[in-house]
Design a protein around this motif. Structure first.
Motif, PDB file in Angstrom:
ATOM      1  N   GLN A   1     113.389 -53.045-106.227  1.00 12.16           N
ATOM      2  CA  GLN A   1     114.426 -54.037-106.516  1.00 12.16           C
ATOM      3  C   GLN A   1     114.087 -55.355-105.837  1.00 12.16           C
ATOM      4  O   GLN A   1     113.832 -55.405-104.629  1.00 12.16           O
ATOM      5  N   GLU A   2     114.074 -56.433-106.598  1.00 10.76           N
ATOM      6  CA  GLU A   2     113.904 -57.760-106.008  1.00 10.76           C
ATOM      7  C   GLU A   2     115.092 -58.066-105.101  1.00 10.76           C
ATOM      8  O   GLU A   2     116.236 -57.739-105.418  1.00 10.76           O
TER       9      GLU A   2
ATOM     10  N   ASN B   1     110.640 -51.894-112.085  1.00 13.30           N
ATOM     11  CA  ASN B   1     110.964 -53.060-111.261  1.00 13.30           C
ATOM     12  C   ASN B   1     112.173 -53.791-111.837  1.00 13.30           C
ATOM     13  O   ASN B   1     112.231 -54.034-113.047  1.00 13.30           O
ATOM     14  N   ILE B   2     113.095 -54.133-110.945  1.00 11.93           N
ATOM     15  CA  ILE B   2     114.360 -54.737-111.368  1.00 11.93           C
ATOM     16  C   ILE B   2     114.507 -56.113-110.724  1.00 11.93           C
ATOM     17  O   ILE B   2     114.447 -56.240-109.489  1.00 11.93           O
ATOM     18  N   PRO B   3     114.701 -57.160-111.529  1.00 15.15           N
ATOM     19  CA  PRO B   3     114.878 -58.509-110.963  1.00 15.15           C
ATOM     20  C   PRO B   3     116.241 -58.652-110.289  1.00 15.15           C
ATOM     21  O   PRO B   3     117.166 -57.877-110.554  1.00 15.15           O
ATOM     22  N   LEU B   4     116.355 -59.639-109.444  1.00 12.98           N
ATOM     23  CA  LEU B   4     117.597 -59.879-108.713  1.00 12.98           C
ATOM     24  C   LEU B   4     118.562 -60.657-109.602  1.00 12.98           C
ATOM     25  O   LEU B   4     118.658 -61.895-109.529  1.00 12.98           O
ATOM     26  N   LYS B   5     119.270 -59.909-110.441  1.00  7.89           N
ATOM     27  CA  LYS B   5     120.244 -60.508-111.350  1.00  7.89           C
ATOM     28  C   LYS B   5     121.411 -59.554-111.541  1.00  7.89           C
ATOM     29  O   LYS B   5     121.255 -58.336-111.392  1.00  7.89           O
TER      30      LYS B   5
ATOM     31  N   PHE C   1     114.556 -55.131-121.418  1.00  8.07           N
ATOM     32  CA  PHE C   1     113.722 -54.104-120.817  1.00  8.07           C
ATOM     33  C   PHE C   1     112.340 -54.178-121.464  1.00  8.07           C
ATOM     34  O   PHE C   1     112.223 -54.154-122.692  1.00  8.07           O
ATOM     35  N   LYS C   2     111.292 -54.305-120.650  1.00  2.06           N
ATOM     36  CA  LYS C   2     109.946 -54.469-121.176  1.00  2.06           C
ATOM     37  C   LYS C   2     109.013 -53.394-120.628  1.00  2.06           C
ATOM     38  O   LYS C   2     109.009 -53.113-119.422  1.00  2.06           O
ATOM     39  N   ILE C   3     108.223 -52.785-121.519  1.00  2.00           N
ATOM     40  CA  ILE C   3     107.093 -51.978-121.096  1.00  2.00           C
ATOM     41  C   ILE C   3     105.933 -52.950-120.906  1.00  2.00           C
ATOM     42  O   ILE C   3     105.542 -53.643-121.842  1.00  2.00           O
ATOM     43  N   ALA C   4     105.402 -53.022-119.699  1.00  2.00           N
ATOM     44  CA  ALA C   4     104.452 -54.094-119.376  1.00  2.00           C
ATOM     45  C   ALA C   4     103.270 -53.568-118.572  1.00  2.00           C
ATOM     46  O   ALA C   4     103.412 -52.636-117.778  1.00  2.00           O
ATOM     47  N   LYS C   5     102.127 -54.199-118.787  1.00  5.26           N
ATOM     48  CA  LYS C   5     100.962 -53.909-117.947  1.00  5.26           C
ATOM     49  C   LYS C   5     101.150 -54.583-116.597  1.00  5.26           C
ATOM     50  O   LYS C   5     101.969 -55.502-116.452  1.00  5.26           O
ATOM     51  N   ILE C   6     100.386 -54.123-115.596  1.00  2.34           N
ATOM     52  CA  ILE C   6     100.451 -54.806-114.306  1.00  2.34           C
ATOM     53  C   ILE C   6      99.670 -56.113-114.388  1.00  2.34           C
ATOM     54  O   ILE C   6      98.666 -56.211-115.090  1.00  2.34           O
ATOM     55  N   GLY C   7     100.155 -57.120-113.697  1.00  2.00           N
ATOM     56  CA  GLY C   7      99.474 -58.402-113.636  1.00  2.00           C
ATOM     57  C   GLY C   7      98.622 -58.494-112.385  1.00  2.00           C
ATOM     58  O   GLY C   7      98.273 -57.489-111.767  1.00  2.00           O
ATOM     59  N   LYS C   8      98.307 -59.699-112.006  1.00  2.00           N
ATOM     60  CA  LYS C   8      97.531 -59.931-110.791  1.00  2.00           C
ATOM     61  C   LYS C   8      98.353 -60.808-109.856  1.00  2.00           C
ATOM     62  O   LYS C   8      98.795 -61.892-110.238  1.00  2.00           O
ATOM     63  N   THR C   9      98.562 -60.324-108.665  1.00  2.00           N
ATOM     64  CA  THR C   9      99.290 -61.103-107.663  1.00  2.00           C
ATOM     65  C   THR C   9      98.348 -61.429-106.515  1.00  2.00           C
ATOM     66  O   THR C   9      97.675 -60.546-105.975  1.00  2.00           O
TER      67      THR C   9
ATOM     68  N   LYS D   1     109.897 -62.284-113.597  1.00  2.00           N
ATOM     69  CA  LYS D   1     110.297 -63.662-113.306  1.00  2.00           C
ATOM     70  C   LYS D   1     111.181 -64.245-114.404  1.00  2.00           C
ATOM     71  O   LYS D   1     112.002 -65.132-114.151  1.00  2.00           O
ATOM     72  N   GLN D   2     111.004 -63.747-115.639  1.00  2.00           N
ATOM     73  CA  GLN D   2     111.835 -64.204-116.757  1.00  2.00           C
ATOM     74  C   GLN D   2     113.183 -63.492-116.821  1.00  2.00           C
ATOM     75  O   GLN D   2     114.020 -63.828-117.653  1.00  2.00           O
ATOM     76  N   GLY D   3     113.389 -62.501-115.960  1.00  2.00           N
ATOM     77  CA  GLY D   3     114.673 -61.818-115.911  1.00  2.00           C
ATOM     78  C   GLY D   3     114.719 -60.491-116.628  1.00  2.00           C
ATOM     79  O   GLY D   3     115.805 -59.963-116.911  1.00  2.00           O
ATOM     80  N   TYR D   4     113.557 -59.913-116.924  1.00  2.00           N
ATOM     81  CA  TYR D   4     113.493 -58.607-117.570  1.00  2.00           C
ATOM     82  C   TYR D   4     113.257 -57.507-116.539  1.00  2.00           C
ATOM     83  O   TYR D   4     112.578 -57.718-115.529  1.00  2.00           O
ATOM     84  N   ILE D   5     113.779 -56.329-116.815  1.00  2.00           N
ATOM     85  CA  ILE D   5     113.384 -55.128-116.099  1.00  2.00           C
ATOM     86  C   ILE D   5     112.081 -54.638-116.716  1.00  2.00           C
ATOM     87  O   ILE D   5     111.929 -54.645-117.945  1.00  2.00           O
TER      88      ILE D   5
END
Length: 251
Positions: free
Chosen positions: A128-129, A165-169, A177-185, A223-227
């Motif tokens: 959770q963010e 992962n859940i954004p702080l909203k 709700f998005k099925i997403a690949k991992i990015g690079k941080t 960051k766009q507000g999706y789980i």
């Protein structure tokens, strides 16, 4: 279901308490978590010193709970071997802060779930963010239940980690709700010299995430507000380039 809950923030963390409270209303829950803070310890395990176990009471909850002197991965290993009996699923979290992008490599939360997958038990990591002033887990708990309900009927894979992962909203402001690949941080780290009692050169670290322009990955969508939900696996082979490398290193 019989569910083992663990984390890397420690047995007294707000996130694991909220998760245990909600899940225990629907499932049999056993909590096995580190005795103290073990964030960013990755997939480390304890080899050279004994691991001790202490039975704990989580106020207001009717669940078995144990604190472990070791790491999150230790909690899963020793929990399955000595404390829980047969388990249907391991859920790690709710982590205090996101575990998106390449942060999953360092995360004790994700590593505990990966350890479960190595042991052939379906698992989920939940993060959770948070902000300096807000640490709330109600929305995360609701989505854990939603994902769990679908997973137990349609997708109980014993070698796959579901990284949630859940954004702080507020729930009404979640975009979807998005099925997403991992990015690079990546981070810009500052090592700040502090007063040390034993060593002359002693530093603490402060880091800020670097700006980036990638799209269609978990970092972007949160960051766009999706789980986001990302399936992870402990096999780190890059199958896209396996044949390419095979052709080059023809020794």
């Amino acid at each position: 279901m019989r569910i083992l809950i663990t984390n890397d923030d420690g047995i007294k963390a707000k996130g694991i308490y909220n998760l245990a409270k909600v899940l225990s209303e629907h499932h049999e829950v056993i909590v096995v978590a580190p005795r103290g803070q073990r964030s960013a310890c990755g997939h480390s395990i304890t080899l050279w010193e004994p691991i001790n176990i202490k039975e704990e009471t989580l106020e207001g909850l009717n669940v078995k709970a144990y604190s472990i002197s070791g790491t999150p991965a230790d909690c899963v290993r020793i929990g399955l071997d000595k404390l829980t009996g047969p388990i249907d699923m391991v859920i790690s979290g709710i982590n205090r802060g996101l575990n998106v992008g390449t942060d999953v490599i360092y995360s004790g939360t994700v590593s505990a779930a990966i350890e479960a997958a190595i042991c052939n038990i379906p698992s989920m990591a939940v993060s959770q963010e948070i902000s300096k002033d807000i640490e709330e887990y109600d929305v995360a708990c609701k989505y854990v239940l939603k994902v769990l309900d679908i997973a137990k009927d349609k997708y109980m894979k014993d070698d796959v980690v579901l990284n949630l992962n859940i954004p702080l909203k507020e729930e009404k402001d979640i975009k979807g709700f998005k099925i997403a690949k991992i990015g690079k941080t990546t981070y810009t780290n500052k090592y700040i010299k502090v007063e040390g009692k034993e060593f002359k050169e002693t530093y603490s670290v402060e880091g800020t995430m670097d700006e980036r322009n990638y799209v269609d990955d978990d970092v972007y969508y949160v960051k766009q507000g999706y789980i986001t939900l990302t399936p992870l696996h402990y096999d780190l082979t890059n199958f896209k380039i396996l044949k390419e490398v095979e052709g080059i290193f023809n020794i």
